[in-house]
Enzyme design. Structure first.
Site, PDB file in Angstrom:
ATOM      1  N   ARG A 122      22.980  59.639  77.789  1.00 28.50           N
ATOM      2  CA  ARG A 122      22.627  59.817  76.374  1.00 28.50           C
ATOM      3  C   ARG A 122      22.399  61.290  76.022  1.00 28.50           C
ATOM      4  O   ARG A 122      22.680  61.717  74.894  1.00 28.50           O
ATOM      5  CB  ARG A 122      21.414  58.935  76.030  1.00 28.50           C
ATOM      6  N   TYR A 155      38.069  41.661  55.780  1.00 23.73           N
ATOM      7  CA  TYR A 155      37.862  40.240  56.067  1.00 23.73           C
ATOM      8  C   TYR A 155      38.064  39.378  54.825  1.00 23.73           C
ATOM      9  O   TYR A 155      38.125  38.156  54.929  1.00 23.73           O
ATOM     10  CB  TYR A 155      36.474  40.021  56.692  1.00 23.73           C
ATOM     11  N   HIS A 198      42.690  41.380  77.995  1.00 23.82           N
ATOM     12  CA  HIS A 198      42.305  41.726  76.626  1.00 23.82           C
ATOM     13  C   HIS A 198      43.334  42.686  76.008  1.00 23.82           C
ATOM     14  O   HIS A 198      43.825  42.459  74.896  1.00 23.82           O
ATOM     15  CB  HIS A 198      40.911  42.357  76.611  1.00 23.82           C
ATOM     16  N   GLU A 199      43.671  43.731  76.735  1.00 21.96           N
ATOM     17  CA  GLU A 199      44.615  44.725  76.208  1.00 21.96           C
ATOM     18  C   GLU A 199      46.008  44.121  76.041  1.00 21.96           C
ATOM     19  O   GLU A 199      46.712  44.400  75.075  1.00 21.96           O
ATOM     20  CB  GLU A 199      44.671  45.954  77.118  1.00 21.96           C
ATOM     21  N   ARG A 236      18.122  47.042  68.272  1.00 20.06           N
ATOM     22  CA  ARG A 236      18.259  46.711  69.697  1.00 20.06           C
ATOM     23  C   ARG A 236      17.078  45.841  70.162  1.00 20.06           C
ATOM     24  O   ARG A 236      17.271  44.847  70.864  1.00 20.06           O
ATOM     25  CB  ARG A 236      18.310  47.990  70.526  1.00 20.06           C
ATOM     26  N   HIS A 283      32.455  53.418  70.522  1.00 21.27           N
ATOM     27  CA  HIS A 283      32.962  53.093  69.186  1.00 21.27           C
ATOM     28  C   HIS A 283      32.308  53.883  68.059  1.00 21.27           C
ATOM     29  O   HIS A 283      32.837  53.922  66.959  1.00 21.27           O
ATOM     30  CB  HIS A 283      32.838  51.586  68.946  1.00 21.27           C
ATOM     31  N   ARG A 343      34.365  43.190  64.453  1.00 23.08           N
ATOM     32  CA  ARG A 343      35.538  42.461  64.935  1.00 23.08           C
ATOM     33  C   ARG A 343      35.286  41.771  66.280  1.00 23.08           C
ATOM     34  O   ARG A 343      35.819  40.698  66.541  1.00 23.08           O
ATOM     35  CB  ARG A 343      36.720  43.413  65.069  1.00 23.08           C
TER      36      ARG A 343
HETATM   37  C1  D0W Z   1      42.306  49.411  71.160  1.00 17.63           C
HETATM   38  N1  D0W Z   1      40.977  49.543  71.203  1.00 17.63           N
HETATM   39  C2  D0W Z   1      40.241  49.698  72.447  1.00 17.63           C
HETATM   40  C3  D0W Z   1      38.854  48.652  74.289  1.00 17.63           C
HETATM   41  C4  D0W Z   1      37.466  48.078  76.260  1.00 17.63           C
HETATM   42  C5  D0W Z   1      38.384  46.251  75.035  1.00 17.63           C
HETATM   43  C6  D0W Z   1      36.531  47.627  74.019  1.00 17.63           C
HETATM   44  C7  D0W Z   1      34.480  46.446  73.293  1.00 17.63           C
HETATM   45  C8  D0W Z   1      34.326  44.033  74.095  1.00 17.63           C
HETATM   46  C9  D0W Z   1      33.789  42.813  76.093  1.00 17.63           C
HETATM   47  C10 D0W Z   1      45.154  52.464  69.684  1.00 17.63           C
HETATM   48  C11 D0W Z   1      43.940  51.584  69.691  1.00 17.63           C
HETATM   49  C12 D0W Z   1      43.014  49.335  69.803  1.00 17.63           C
HETATM   50  C13 D0W Z   1      43.561  47.955  69.612  1.00 17.63           C
HETATM   51  C14 D0W Z   1      44.039  47.731  68.225  1.00 17.63           C
HETATM   52  C15 D0W Z   1      39.264  48.563  72.798  1.00 17.63           C
HETATM   53  C16 D0W Z   1      37.821  47.637  74.847  1.00 17.63           C
HETATM   54  C17 D0W Z   1      37.201  46.852  77.068  1.00 17.63           C
HETATM   55  C18 D0W Z   1      37.862  45.698  76.344  1.00 17.63           C
HETATM   56  C19 D0W Z   1      33.973  45.019  73.059  1.00 17.63           C
HETATM   57  C20 D0W Z   1      33.484  43.776  75.140  1.00 17.63           C
HETATM   58  C21 D0W Z   1      34.991  42.102  75.986  1.00 17.63           C
HETATM   59  C22 D0W Z   1      35.836  42.349  74.931  1.00 17.63           C
HETATM   60  C23 D0W Z   1      35.505  43.316  73.987  1.00 17.63           C
HETATM   61  C24 D0W Z   1      33.511  47.201  74.189  1.00 17.63           C
HETATM   62  C25 D0W Z   1      39.949  47.234  72.538  1.00 17.63           C
HETATM   63  N2  D0W Z   1      44.116  50.265  69.782  1.00 17.63           N
HETATM   64  N3  D0W Z   1      35.796  46.490  73.918  1.00 17.63           N
HETATM   65  O1  D0W Z   1      42.846  52.064  69.603  1.00 17.63           O
HETATM   66  O2  D0W Z   1      45.201  47.441  68.038  1.00 17.63           O
HETATM   67  O3  D0W Z   1      43.222  47.832  67.311  1.00 17.63           O
HETATM   68  O4  D0W Z   1      42.960  49.393  72.162  1.00 17.63           O
HETATM   69  O5  D0W Z   1      36.137  48.655  73.524  1.00 17.63           O
HETATM   70  O6  D0W Z   1      35.305  41.151  76.891  1.00 17.63           O
HETATM   71  O7  D0W Z   1      32.471  47.610  73.683  1.00 17.63           O
HETATM   72  O8  D0W Z   1      33.785  47.370  75.383  1.00 17.63           O
HETATM   73  O9  D0W Z   1      39.449  46.501  71.682  1.00 17.63           O
HETATM   74  O10 D0W Z   1      40.965  46.943  73.182  1.00 17.63           O
HETATM   75 ZN    ZN Z   2      40.541  44.968  71.745  1.00 20.10          ZN
END
Ligand code: D0W
Ligand code: ZN
Length: 635
Positions: free
Chosen positions: A171, A209, A367-368, A473, A497, A506
């Site tokens: 942090r 939304y 997920h990706e 929190r 984020h 989302r």
């Molecule tokens: C994108 N965003 C990245 C990454 C990392 C998904 C994430 C959240 C969460 C647990 C060019 C671009 C967008 C996609 C698009 C982001 C991750 C780990 C998983 C929340 C937590 C879980 C699922 C989600 C976190 C994603 N593209 N997840 O930016 O088209 O908009 O790739 O940040 O199981 O806090 O970790 O959503 O893929």
């Molecule tokens: Zn995602």
């Protein structure tokens, strides 16, 4: 319509031409088609520059990215301007109306002042760079980046003080350095969004939304699901008190935020070994087995690709395999936070991930890939429709797949578990693992944008940024700051984020609707038995249903898209609750009445008195008091 034309004609003699255009839907279609071709090109250029920066953080690449994002903004402005020359709100063609409503809705690109737009873009990339290059020095010789080192430390360490040093250290090197930048960012973003016709940036984000009752719906959903979280929290707190000593826990009932196996306490899967309900069962953490089988990052993506293929969905194209970045390079700085990329040329789709050989990352891989599958399915839609039915849909695709992948039955099919036992105890173990991933996340997914919306609306000013963050929190997650926090700190920006300005609600939406989709696809594949055992692998009925929805992109309102898969047109928590029902009962039995926490954070003095920060503050106070009484006695 006629009246308007006459009126315009009378006011401005030169607008007779405009009046011809406004009623001509054929011309409007032509305009939209032309715009689409150019949009592909301008977006491609921007995404390419962003990819280059994200996979190689240099000053030069940052500047090139900012330059391309300005070009894109200019293009969006021009399109919006020209589109406004049409009376598109009166078009008879619903679809054309929808396309135009998107063309004029350009977000922060609406900023009228180019210099300010440039500043806005610059600030954003500055914050990104700070986040992605931060390292914590735990000693002179031990400096750790977030990925993979600090992430791994949180997953594996059970050393209270070491975790605390890493928690505080992260942090200090991330959020704390961005507070001034963030304030400026908020002002600029709001100014731009105002020019686009929205009250503030939060209102703009919520508009995606297209649900007038969106915020109330979220409150209702959260309230419905809260009892599950409260029970998981209580059980976890009991186990952690046994592990770390009850004296480390505030009397207000929260759990210190650094003890949950994750830098932000957002998912708790890494605590599984501490929390496992029945100890003598086969392990359902497949990380050791993946390592034993010499899994590679590519292998993990192949496993996921094969699942989509088994559903009759679209395989990853060659360009995906050729150009993705699937492991962390060691010769340069990159943005390690995983992401999926649509290059808007209908050919190029990539993932960037610093993949580690763990079960957690195997889930992230799915997920990706879910994002990429969506990109592939809607690639022939116009650019304005190349998005999720709503942003939560995009987040849900890969997670729906991994609900099947993670069942012990499926892990056995792909050789990651030997002989699965199927009894009540094994069920509870499995559901505990899933709860640490899905239930633990709910309040976190809910609160991030509660914080951001209140900042964008001005309700929370800069001198309350951190206080508001911890209010949320403590209240929603029931976690507390393990050391005193002040407005010198900026803890929200220690989460990707915030500096990267990615909306977060989302994910909350996704975590709810993914269970609705899972249930619907399981029904489509005619599987009986409990929801948490369902695996849609190789089921083309399920695959077709899902594909059909993904193909739509955002061309229809989301309730219609949801209807196609699930026969439902609202978010609801029933599928999620059904999935976890056996665990909910088990947890209630374990916890009895020992559940819950106070809304407010613990007062600094009700906390552990041995905490080092307390001494820093209380020592001078103590000395002042001693001095004062000495003086008093003398006089
Ligand atoms: C994108 N965003 C990245 C990454 C990392 C998904 C994430 C959240 C969460 C647990 C060019 C671009 C967008 C996609 C698009 C982001 C991750 C780990 C998983 C929340 C937590 C879980 C699922 C989600 C976190 C994603 N593209 N997840 O930016 O088209 O908009 O790739 O940040 O199981 O806090 O970790 O959503 O893929
Ligand atoms: Zn995602």
């Amino acid at each position: 319509m006629e009246m308007k034309c006459v009126l315009v004609f009378l006011l401005l003699t030169t607008t007779s031409v405009l009046c011809d255009l406004i009623t001509d839907e054929e011309a409007a279609k032509q305009f939209a088609d032309d715009v689409n071709i150019k949009a592909e090109e301008v977006n491609f250029r921007y995404v390419s520059a962003a990819w280059t920066y994200n996979t190689n953080i240099t000053q030069e690449n940052q500047e090139a990215m900012v330059a391309e994002s300005l070009r894109l903004a200019e293009f969006d402005q021009e399109v919006a301007h020209n589109a406004s020359a049409f009376f598109w709100t009166n078009f008879t063609d619903t679809n054309l109306r929808r396309i135009f409503s998107r063309l004029v809705d350009i977000g922060t690109a609406a900023m009228p002042d180019t210099e300010k737009l440039e500043r806005l873009n610059h600030i954003q990339s500055e914050m990104r760079t700070i986040y992605s290059t931060g390292e914590v020095c735990l000693s002179e010789s031990e400096c750790l980046p977030l990925d993979p080192d600090l992430t791994r430390l949180f997953a594996e360490s059970r050393d209270y003080d070491r975790l605390l040093a890493a928690w505080q250290g992260w942090r200090d090197v991330s959020g704390k350095k961005m507070k001034d930048l963030y304030e400026e960012f908020v002002a600029l973003s709001n100014e731009a969004i105002l020019a686009n016709g929205y009250e503030d940036t939060g209102a703009y984000w919520r508009s995606w939304y297209d649900t007038p009752t969106f915020e109330e719906d979220l409150v209702d959903l959260f309230e419905t699901l809260k009892p599950l979280y409260v029970n998981l929290h209580a059980y976890t707190r009991k186990k952690l008190r046994e592990l770390y000593g009850a004296d480390k826990f505030p009397s207000t009932g929260q759990i210190p935020a650094h003890l949950l196996g994750n830098m932000w306490a957002q998912t708790w899967n890494n605590l599984y070994d501490v929390l496992e309900p029945y100890q003598n069962k086969d392990s359902i953490d497949v990380t050791p087995e993946m390592i034993r089988q010499n899994f590679t990052a590519i292998k993990m993506f192949e496993v996921s690709d094969e699942f989509f293929e088994s559903l009759g969905m679209i395989k990853m194209p060659d360009s995906f395999w050729n150009y993705s970045m699937l492991s962390k390079p060691d010769d340069r700085d990159v943005v390690c936070h995983a992401s999926a990329w649509d290059f808007y040329n209908r050919q190029d789709f990539r993932v960037k991930q610093c993949t580690e050989i763990t079960m957690e990352d195997l889930i992230t891989v799915h997920h990706e890939m879910g994002h990429i599958e969506y990109f592939l399915q809607y690639k022939d839609q116009p650019v304005v429709y190349r998005g999720g039915a709503n942003p939560g849909f995009h987040e849900a695709v890969g997670d729906v797949i991994s609900l099947s992948v993670q069942t012990p039955e499926h892990l056995e099919k792909i050789g990651l578990i030997q002989n699965v036992t199927n009894d009540n105890e094994a069920d509870i173990n499995f559901l505990m693992r899933m709860a640490l991933q899905k239930i633990a996340f709910l309040p976190f997914g809910y609160l991030i944008d509660q914080w951001r919306w209140s900042v964008f609306s001005g309700e929370t000013p800069k001198d309350k940024y951190n206080e508001k963050w911890w209010d949320l929190r403590c209240k929603y997650q029931g976690v507390s700051p393990p050391v005193t926090r002040t407005e010198e700190d900026f803890d929200p920006a220690a989460k990707f984020h915030i500096p990267n300005n990615t909306p977060y609600i989302r994910y909350f939406v996704s975590f709810v609707i993914q269970f609705q989709f899972h249930r619907a696809l399981c029904n489509a594949s005619e599987q009986s038995g409990p929801l948490h055992h369902c695996d849609i692998y190789r089921n083309q009925l399920a695959g077709t249903k899902l594909s059909d929805m993904l193909k739509l992109g955002s061309s229809l309102p989301w309730p219609e898209a949801m209807m196609m898969v699930s026969g439902e047109d609202k978010m609801n928590g029933t599928a999620l609750m059904e999935y976890f029902q056996p665990l909910t009962e088990w947890l209630q039995e374990q916890n009895g009445n020992d559940i819950g926490w106070e809304d407010a954070c613990p007062k600094p003095d009700t906390k552990d008195p041995s905490s080092s920060n307390m001494n820093v503050i209380s020592l001078p106070l103590f000395m002042a008091a001693v001095l004062y009484s000495l003086l008093k006695i003398r006089n």
